[in-house]
Design a protein around this motif. Structure first.
Motif, PDB file in Angstrom:
ATOM      1  N   MET A   9       0.850  -1.186   0.000  1.00 20.52           N
ATOM      2  CA  MET A   9       0.000   0.000   0.000  1.00 20.52           C
ATOM      3  C   MET A   9       0.889   1.240   0.000  1.00 20.52           C
ATOM      4  N   ALA A  10       0.704   2.137  -0.919  1.00 18.69           N
ATOM      5  CA  ALA A  10       1.540   3.324  -1.016  1.00 18.69           C
ATOM      6  C   ALA A  10       0.931   4.474  -0.241  1.00 18.69           C
ATOM      7  N   ILE A  11       1.782   5.385   0.199  1.00 18.59           N
ATOM      8  CA  ILE A  11       1.301   6.562   0.914  1.00 18.59           C
ATOM      9  C   ILE A  11       0.330   7.346   0.058  1.00 18.59           C
ATOM     10  N   SER A  12       0.583   7.380  -1.251  1.00 20.30           N
ATOM     11  CA  SER A  12      -0.244   8.173  -2.142  1.00 20.30           C
ATOM     12  C   SER A  12      -1.705   7.716  -2.120  1.00 20.30           C
ATOM     13  N   SER A  13      -1.956   6.444  -1.766  1.00 18.33           N
ATOM     14  CA  SER A  13      -3.322   5.953  -1.709  1.00 18.33           C
ATOM     15  C   SER A  13      -4.028   6.376  -0.431  1.00 18.33           C
ATOM     16  N   ASN A  14      -3.279   6.857   0.538  1.00 21.30           N
ATOM     17  CA  ASN A  14      -3.868   7.274   1.817  1.00 21.30           C
ATOM     18  C   ASN A  14      -3.833   8.784   2.002  1.00 21.30           C
ATOM     19  N   CYS A  15      -2.975   9.456   1.260  1.00 17.28           N
ATOM     20  CA  CYS A  15      -2.793  10.884   1.442  1.00 17.28           C
ATOM     21  C   CYS A  15      -2.912  11.594   0.103  1.00 17.28           C
ATOM     22  N   THR A  16      -3.318  12.801   0.133  1.00 13.31           N
ATOM     23  CA  THR A  16      -3.325  13.647  -1.057  1.00 13.31           C
ATOM     24  C   THR A  16      -2.325  14.761  -0.851  1.00 13.31           C
ATOM     25  N   LYS A  17      -2.118  15.539  -1.911  1.00 18.84           N
ATOM     26  CA  LYS A  17      -1.163  16.629  -1.814  1.00 18.84           C
ATOM     27  C   LYS A  17      -1.626  17.680  -0.806  1.00 18.84           C
ATOM     28  N   GLN A  18      -2.926  17.683  -0.504  1.00 15.08           N
ATOM     29  CA  GLN A  18      -3.450  18.663   0.451  1.00 15.08           C
ATOM     30  C   GLN A  18      -3.386  18.165   1.894  1.00 15.08           C
ATOM     31  N   SER A  19      -2.867  16.960   2.121  1.00 16.61           N
ATOM     32  CA  SER A  19      -2.807  16.418   3.481  1.00 16.61           C
ATOM     33  C   SER A  19      -1.863  17.236   4.346  1.00 16.61           C
ATOM     34  N   PHE A  20      -2.242  17.411   5.606  1.00 14.15           N
ATOM     35  CA  PHE A  20      -1.381  18.106   6.537  1.00 14.15           C
ATOM     36  C   PHE A  20      -0.212  17.200   6.933  1.00 14.15           C
ATOM     37  N   PRO A  21       0.970  17.783   7.168  1.00 11.71           N
ATOM     38  CA  PRO A  21       2.100  16.963   7.616  1.00 11.71           C
ATOM     39  C   PRO A  21       1.779  16.179   8.882  1.00 11.71           C
ATOM     40  N   GLY A  22       0.980  16.770   9.760  1.00 13.53           N
ATOM     41  CA  GLY A  22       0.613  16.069  10.990  1.00 13.53           C
ATOM     42  C   GLY A  22      -0.155  14.792  10.719  1.00 13.53           C
ATOM     43  N   ASN A  23      -1.019  14.793   9.686  1.00 12.39           N
ATOM     44  CA  ASN A  23      -1.766  13.585   9.346  1.00 12.39           C
ATOM     45  C   ASN A  23      -0.841  12.494   8.815  1.00 12.39           C
ATOM     46  N   ILE A  24       0.150  12.902   8.014  1.00 16.25           N
ATOM     47  CA  ILE A  24       1.117  11.937   7.496  1.00 16.25           C
ATOM     48  C   ILE A  24       1.958  11.381   8.643  1.00 16.25           C
ATOM     49  N   PHE A  25       2.345  12.256   9.573  1.00 11.59           N
ATOM     50  CA  PHE A  25       3.121  11.814  10.731  1.00 11.59           C
ATOM     51  C   PHE A  25       2.346  10.769  11.534  1.00 11.59           C
ATOM     52  N   LYS A  26       1.034  10.953  11.658  1.00  8.84           N
ATOM     53  CA  LYS A  26       0.227  10.037  12.465  1.00  8.84           C
ATOM     54  C   LYS A  26      -0.036   8.709  11.766  1.00  8.84           C
ATOM     55  N   LEU A  27       0.292   8.623  10.467  1.00 10.82           N
ATOM     56  CA  LEU A  27       0.250   7.312   9.830  1.00 10.82           C
ATOM     57  C   LEU A  27       1.304   6.390  10.431  1.00 10.82           C
ATOM     58  N   LYS A  34       5.137  -0.002   9.596  1.00 16.13           N
ATOM     59  CA  LYS A  34       4.471   1.135   8.953  1.00 16.13           C
ATOM     60  C   LYS A  34       5.225   1.544   7.680  1.00 16.13           C
ATOM     61  N   ASN A  35       6.547   1.568   7.739  1.00 17.27           N
ATOM     62  CA  ASN A  35       7.334   1.897   6.547  1.00 17.27           C
ATOM     63  C   ASN A  35       7.003   0.952   5.401  1.00 17.27           C
ATOM     64  N   PHE A  36       6.887  -0.326   5.725  1.00 16.88           N
ATOM     65  CA  PHE A  36       6.577  -1.326   4.700  1.00 16.88           C
ATOM     66  C   PHE A  36       5.151  -1.149   4.172  1.00 16.88           C
ATOM     67  N   ASP A  37       4.208  -0.943   5.074  1.00 22.14           N
ATOM     68  CA  ASP A  37       2.803  -0.841   4.673  1.00 22.14           C
ATOM     69  C   ASP A  37       2.555   0.330   3.724  1.00 22.14           C
ATOM     70  N   TYR A  38       3.249   1.451   3.940  1.00 20.88           N
ATOM     71  CA  TYR A  38       3.003   2.654   3.145  1.00 20.88           C
ATOM     72  C   TYR A  38       4.062   2.891   2.074  1.00 20.88           C
ATOM     73  N   ALA A  39       4.923   1.904   1.835  1.00 21.40           N
ATOM     74  CA  ALA A  39       6.001   2.084   0.860  1.00 21.40           C
ATOM     75  C   ALA A  39       5.448   2.107  -0.559  1.00 21.40           C
ATOM     76  N   PRO A  40       5.845   3.084  -1.377  1.00 23.62           N
ATOM     77  CA  PRO A  40       5.480   3.053  -2.797  1.00 23.62           C
ATOM     78  C   PRO A  40       6.074   1.813  -3.459  1.00 23.62           C
ATOM     79  N   VAL A  41       5.378   1.254  -4.411  1.00 25.61           N
ATOM     80  CA  VAL A  41       5.859   0.055  -5.096  1.00 25.61           C
ATOM     81  C   VAL A  41       6.820   0.473  -6.203  1.00 25.61           C
TER      82      VAL A  41
END
Length: 337
Positions: A1-19, A127-134
């Motif tokens: 699962m890539a980060i891009s599928s969970n976050c958009t360019k408008q996501s706050f850094p805090g939301n990405i941090f909490k992933l 978490k790094n593995f789960d959100y790693a881009p393929v």
């Protein structure tokens, strides 16, 4: 699962941090912190919100520094920070700092120098593995985290930009995203029994491959340096359908067919010699900024690509072949077109 599928360019850094530092992980840190405080007869009443504030102060202090930490709360215009002052009091911050723990001290693995942080490492690696881009291309290398205090895991590596600190094995993607990391523990490092005959460097690569092969996309292409590379490792990776390329120490090539480095250094830049080991591993010794020997199980030396570099002789950027640059070819054994 890539980060891009969970976050958009408008996501706050805090939301990405909490992933990565989600409430489950921070809740565990809070739990172990309160357990340690109670073991020391201190009030163990730290909350999840306070822990997030504490971590935020640590991150903030990384780019806005003062001589002493408590100066953030001083009543002085040149040091007081209103953002920190509004988030957490100095007293609460110091209580968390003095009790901070990521595991229970009563159930530590004495053979593991990083057992106090191991639950944190495992969670972040997951978490790094789960959100790693393929991606196909990966890099595996060592990195140093600066540290000058006392710890049995601290290393000294001469010639590195950071000579003193903690040494980590780190697997990353092309743009630096960390997929996997593991601390090096010096002579006490435990090598899995099935990899002991290959040595430390090869065992690190193969443990990273075990992580990668849990991803749906295959095959992967891993690049690493001469500390890890050996012919036996490249053969083993090929059997597991993993492409690999790395610089290699010439004493790891039995009966090396290449010219002496001093002789090759006098040749035109881009001159190279190549060979095939055991009919499956491509070898190349090339004169570039310095003489370097490479090995790969992924393809032919003669499949050259154009690269851009600055020529000191011509005083301009030039495009030259990555494998052949007005070079010579010396063939040993079977070659691959």
């Amino acid at each position: 699962m890539a980060i891009s599928s969970n976050c958009t360019k408008q996501s706050f850094p805090g939301n990405i941090f909490k992933l990565f530092f989600d409430e489950n992980l921070v809740g565990e840190i809070v739990n172990f912190t309160n357990i340690y405080a109670q073991q020391k007869n201190r009030p163990g009443n730290v909350t999840v919100d306070e822990m997030y504030c504490f971590i935020g102060v640590l991150l903030f202090s990384g780019y806005t520094t003062v001589l002493r930490r408590h100066m953030y709360w001083q009543n002085c215009n040149d040091t007081q920070n209103k953002l920190i002052l509004a988030a957490i009091s100095r007293g609460r911050f110091q209580i968390i700092m003095s009790n901070l723990h990521c595991s229970d001290n009563t159930s530590l693995d004495k053979k593991d120098k990083y057992s106090k942080l191991r639950p944190l490492f495992k969670s972040l690696n997951k978490k790094n593995f789960d959100y790693a881009p393929v991606e196909e291309n990966h890099s595996l290398d060592e990195t140093m985290i600066p540290y000058y205090g006392r710890h049995s895991g601290k290393q000294f590596i001469q010639g590195k930009p950071v000579r003193w600190g903690y040494k980590f094995w780190v697997g990353t993607l092309r743009l630096g995203y960390i997929v996997y990391f593991d601390p090096y523990q010096g002579a006490s490092t435990t090598i899995p029994d099935k990899y002991k005959h290959l040595g430390l460097g090869a065992s690190v690569v193969l443990q990273y491959v075990n992580v990668l092969q849990k991803m749906p996309y295959q095959p992967f292409h891993i690049c690493f340096d001469k500390f890890f590379t050996s012919l036996s490792l490249l053969k083993k990776l090929k059997l597991r359908n993993i492409k690999a390329t790395g610089t290699i120490r010439e004493n790891r090539i039995p009966q090396s067919p290449f010219s002496n480095a001093a002789v090759l250094k006098k040749k035109t830049r881009g001159t190279f010699e190549w060979s095939v080991a055991d009919n499956e591993i491509d070898l190349c010794k090339r004169n570039d900024n310095s003489v370097v020997t490479l090995a790969s199980n992924a393809g032919s030396v003669l499949l050259a690509n154009k690269v851009k570099r600055f020529s000191q002789a011509e005083k301009k950027h030039v495009y030259r072949s990555a494998s052949i640059d007005q070079g010579i070819q010396r063939k040993y054994g079977r070659c691959r077109p």
